[in-house]
Each structure stands twice: as C-alpha cells, then as structure tokens.
Design a protein around this motif. Structure first.
Motif, PDB file in Angstrom:
ATOM      1  N   GLU A   7     -47.874   1.154 -14.432  1.00  0.00           N
ATOM      2  CA  GLU A   7     -47.492   0.377 -13.263  1.00  0.00           C
ATOM      3  C   GLU A   7     -46.979  -0.994 -13.697  1.00  0.00           C
ATOM      4  O   GLU A   7     -47.651  -1.715 -14.420  1.00  0.00           O
ATOM      5  CB  GLU A   7     -48.695   0.235 -12.324  1.00  0.00           C
ATOM      6  CG  GLU A   7     -48.325  -0.010 -10.906  1.00  0.00           C
ATOM      7  CD  GLU A   7     -49.497   0.185  -9.967  1.00  0.00           C
ATOM      8  OE1 GLU A   7     -49.320   0.888  -8.968  1.00  0.00           O
ATOM      9  OE2 GLU A   7     -50.573  -0.360 -10.235  1.00  0.00           O
ATOM     10  N   ILE A   8     -45.771  -1.319 -13.266  1.00  0.00           N
ATOM     11  CA  ILE A   8     -45.150  -2.588 -13.619  1.00  0.00           C
ATOM     12  C   ILE A   8     -45.273  -3.574 -12.467  1.00  0.00           C
ATOM     13  O   ILE A   8     -45.684  -4.710 -12.643  1.00  0.00           O
ATOM     14  CB  ILE A   8     -43.657  -2.388 -13.986  1.00  0.00           C
ATOM     15  CG1 ILE A   8     -43.519  -1.435 -15.171  1.00  0.00           C
ATOM     16  CG2 ILE A   8     -42.984  -3.733 -14.261  1.00  0.00           C
ATOM     17  CD1 ILE A   8     -44.113  -1.919 -16.479  1.00  0.00           C
ATOM     18  N   CYS A   9     -44.890  -3.143 -11.276  1.00  0.00           N
ATOM     19  CA  CYS A   9     -44.999  -3.991 -10.084  1.00  0.00           C
ATOM     20  C   CYS A   9     -46.217  -3.506  -9.292  1.00  0.00           C
ATOM     21  O   CYS A   9     -46.129  -2.585  -8.491  1.00  0.00           O
ATOM     22  CB  CYS A   9     -43.723  -3.906  -9.249  1.00  0.00           C
ATOM     23  SG  CYS A   9     -43.715  -5.045  -7.854  1.00  0.00           S
ATOM     24  N   VAL A  10     -47.338  -4.130  -9.556  1.00  0.00           N
ATOM     25  CA  VAL A  10     -48.611  -3.705  -8.979  1.00  0.00           C
ATOM     26  C   VAL A  10     -48.616  -3.880  -7.460  1.00  0.00           C
ATOM     27  O   VAL A  10     -49.114  -3.025  -6.737  1.00  0.00           O
ATOM     28  CB  VAL A  10     -49.791  -4.467  -9.634  1.00  0.00           C
ATOM     29  CG1 VAL A  10     -51.103  -4.102  -8.992  1.00  0.00           C
ATOM     30  CG2 VAL A  10     -49.830  -4.167 -11.124  1.00  0.00           C
ATOM     31  N   CYS A  11     -48.045  -4.955  -6.970  1.00  0.00           N
ATOM     32  CA  CYS A  11     -48.048  -5.220  -5.524  1.00  0.00           C
ATOM     33  C   CYS A  11     -47.325  -4.137  -4.724  1.00  0.00           C
ATOM     34  O   CYS A  11     -47.678  -3.863  -3.594  1.00  0.00           O
ATOM     35  CB  CYS A  11     -47.412  -6.576  -5.234  1.00  0.00           C
ATOM     36  SG  CYS A  11     -48.354  -7.957  -5.912  1.00  0.00           S
ATOM     37  N   VAL A  42     -39.353  -4.761  -5.533  1.00  0.00           N
ATOM     38  CA  VAL A  42     -40.157  -5.188  -6.676  1.00  0.00           C
ATOM     39  C   VAL A  42     -40.049  -6.705  -6.795  1.00  0.00           C
ATOM     40  O   VAL A  42     -39.067  -7.307  -6.381  1.00  0.00           O
ATOM     41  CB  VAL A  42     -39.678  -4.547  -8.005  1.00  0.00           C
ATOM     42  CG1 VAL A  42     -39.981  -3.067  -8.046  1.00  0.00           C
ATOM     43  CG2 VAL A  42     -38.208  -4.792  -8.257  1.00  0.00           C
ATOM     44  N   GLY A  43     -41.074  -7.319  -7.340  1.00  0.00           N
ATOM     45  CA  GLY A  43     -41.045  -8.740  -7.624  1.00  0.00           C
ATOM     46  C   GLY A  43     -40.994  -9.640  -6.413  1.00  0.00           C
ATOM     47  O   GLY A  43     -40.665 -10.813  -6.523  1.00  0.00           O
ATOM     48  N   CYS A  46     -46.252 -11.205  -5.740  1.00  0.00           N
ATOM     49  CA  CYS A  46     -46.894 -12.134  -6.689  1.00  0.00           C
ATOM     50  C   CYS A  46     -45.938 -12.611  -7.775  1.00  0.00           C
ATOM     51  O   CYS A  46     -46.170 -13.625  -8.409  1.00  0.00           O
ATOM     52  CB  CYS A  46     -48.135 -11.511  -7.321  1.00  0.00           C
ATOM     53  SG  CYS A  46     -47.781 -10.244  -8.553  1.00  0.00           S
ATOM     54  N   GLU A  47     -44.844 -11.883  -8.002  1.00  0.00           N
ATOM     55  CA  GLU A  47     -43.776 -12.248  -8.924  1.00  0.00           C
ATOM     56  C   GLU A  47     -44.154 -12.250 -10.406  1.00  0.00           C
ATOM     57  O   GLU A  47     -43.320 -12.523 -11.254  1.00  0.00           O
ATOM     58  CB  GLU A  47     -43.153 -13.599  -8.554  1.00  0.00           C
ATOM     59  CG  GLU A  47     -42.560 -13.614  -7.159  1.00  0.00           C
ATOM     60  CD  GLU A  47     -41.978 -14.943  -6.760  1.00  0.00           C
ATOM     61  OE1 GLU A  47     -42.042 -15.904  -7.552  1.00  0.00           O
ATOM     62  OE2 GLU A  47     -41.454 -15.032  -5.644  1.00  0.00           O
ATOM     63  N   SER A  48     -45.384 -11.926 -10.754  1.00  0.00           N
ATOM     64  CA  SER A  48     -45.764 -11.925 -12.170  1.00  0.00           C
ATOM     65  C   SER A  48     -45.090 -10.786 -12.935  1.00  0.00           C
ATOM     66  O   SER A  48     -44.949 -10.854 -14.149  1.00  0.00           O
ATOM     67  CB  SER A  48     -47.280 -11.831 -12.326  1.00  0.00           C
ATOM     68  OG  SER A  48     -47.771 -10.612 -11.818  1.00  0.00           O
ATOM     69  N   SER A  60     -42.714  -5.787 -18.096  1.00  0.00           N
ATOM     70  CA  SER A  60     -42.161  -6.472 -16.934  1.00  0.00           C
ATOM     71  C   SER A  60     -40.888  -5.804 -16.447  1.00  0.00           C
ATOM     72  O   SER A  60     -40.343  -4.899 -17.087  1.00  0.00           O
ATOM     73  CB  SER A  60     -41.857  -7.920 -17.310  1.00  0.00           C
ATOM     74  OG  SER A  60     -40.854  -7.943 -18.314  1.00  0.00           O
ATOM     75  N   LEU A  61     -40.393  -6.303 -15.335  1.00  0.00           N
ATOM     76  CA  LEU A  61     -39.130  -5.820 -14.804  1.00  0.00           C
ATOM     77  C   LEU A  61     -37.997  -6.107 -15.779  1.00  0.00           C
ATOM     78  O   LEU A  61     -37.103  -5.280 -15.956  1.00  0.00           O
ATOM     79  CB  LEU A  61     -38.838  -6.483 -13.451  1.00  0.00           C
ATOM     80  CG  LEU A  61     -39.798  -6.153 -12.321  1.00  0.00           C
ATOM     81  CD1 LEU A  61     -39.493  -7.008 -11.101  1.00  0.00           C
ATOM     82  CD2 LEU A  61     -39.743  -4.682 -11.974  1.00  0.00           C
ATOM     83  N   ALA A  62     -38.054  -7.253 -16.412  1.00  0.00           N
ATOM     84  CA  ALA A  62     -37.033  -7.615 -17.395  1.00  0.00           C
ATOM     85  C   ALA A  62     -37.013  -6.600 -18.541  1.00  0.00           C
ATOM     86  O   ALA A  62     -35.938  -6.201 -19.005  1.00  0.00           O
ATOM     87  CB  ALA A  62     -37.281  -9.017 -17.925  1.00  0.00           C
TER      88      ALA A  62
END
Length: 73
Positions: A7-11, A42-43, A46-48, A60-62
């Motif tokens: 999981e990358i984007c947990v939110c 995504v992002g 929380c944006e982390s 990360s998304l990057a």
C-alpha cells in the motif's frame, strides 16, 4: 523486486499495482497530473505518500511514477 501489493497511498487504500495501472491507463506523465487525476485519487489527504512514503521509507507515488516510466512496473 518490488511488492506490487504494498500500500502506497494509505488514506485511499491504493497499492503499487493499482496506481501503476492508473498511470498507464490515463497516460500520466508527471506528479502534477497524477495528483490532479480524479479517477485515481491519491495524495489528497495526508500527502505523505507523495515524496517520502507513508512510513518515511521512500515507497511513494514519485517512486511508482518513476518505475512506470522506466517500464519496470
């Protein structure tokens, strides 16, 4: 190798594979376009996940965007 189910984007509960598929499907070329894509949210909370990773580990998304561009994911 990469754990595509990580999981990358947990939110938004998005893993590497889901994000990579969206990047390919919508022909996303940069981070700005990925964050603006309403079909793959995504992002936006929380944006982390954008640069550092939720666990501050670089997943990360990057990283996902870069791997797709390199055709490694």
């Amino acid at each position: 190798m990469f754990d595509k189910t990580r999981e990358i984007c947990v939110c938004n509960s998005k893993d590497m594979q889901e994000i990579a598929e969206s990047i390919k499907e919508y022909e996303i070329k940069d981070m700005e376009a990925l964050l603006a894509c309403t079909s793959c949210e995504v992002g936006d909370k929380c944006e982390s996940c954008i640069e550092d990773g939720y666990e501050n580990d670089g997943y990360s998304l990057a990283m996902v965007l870069s791997l797709v561009k390199q055709k490694r994911l």
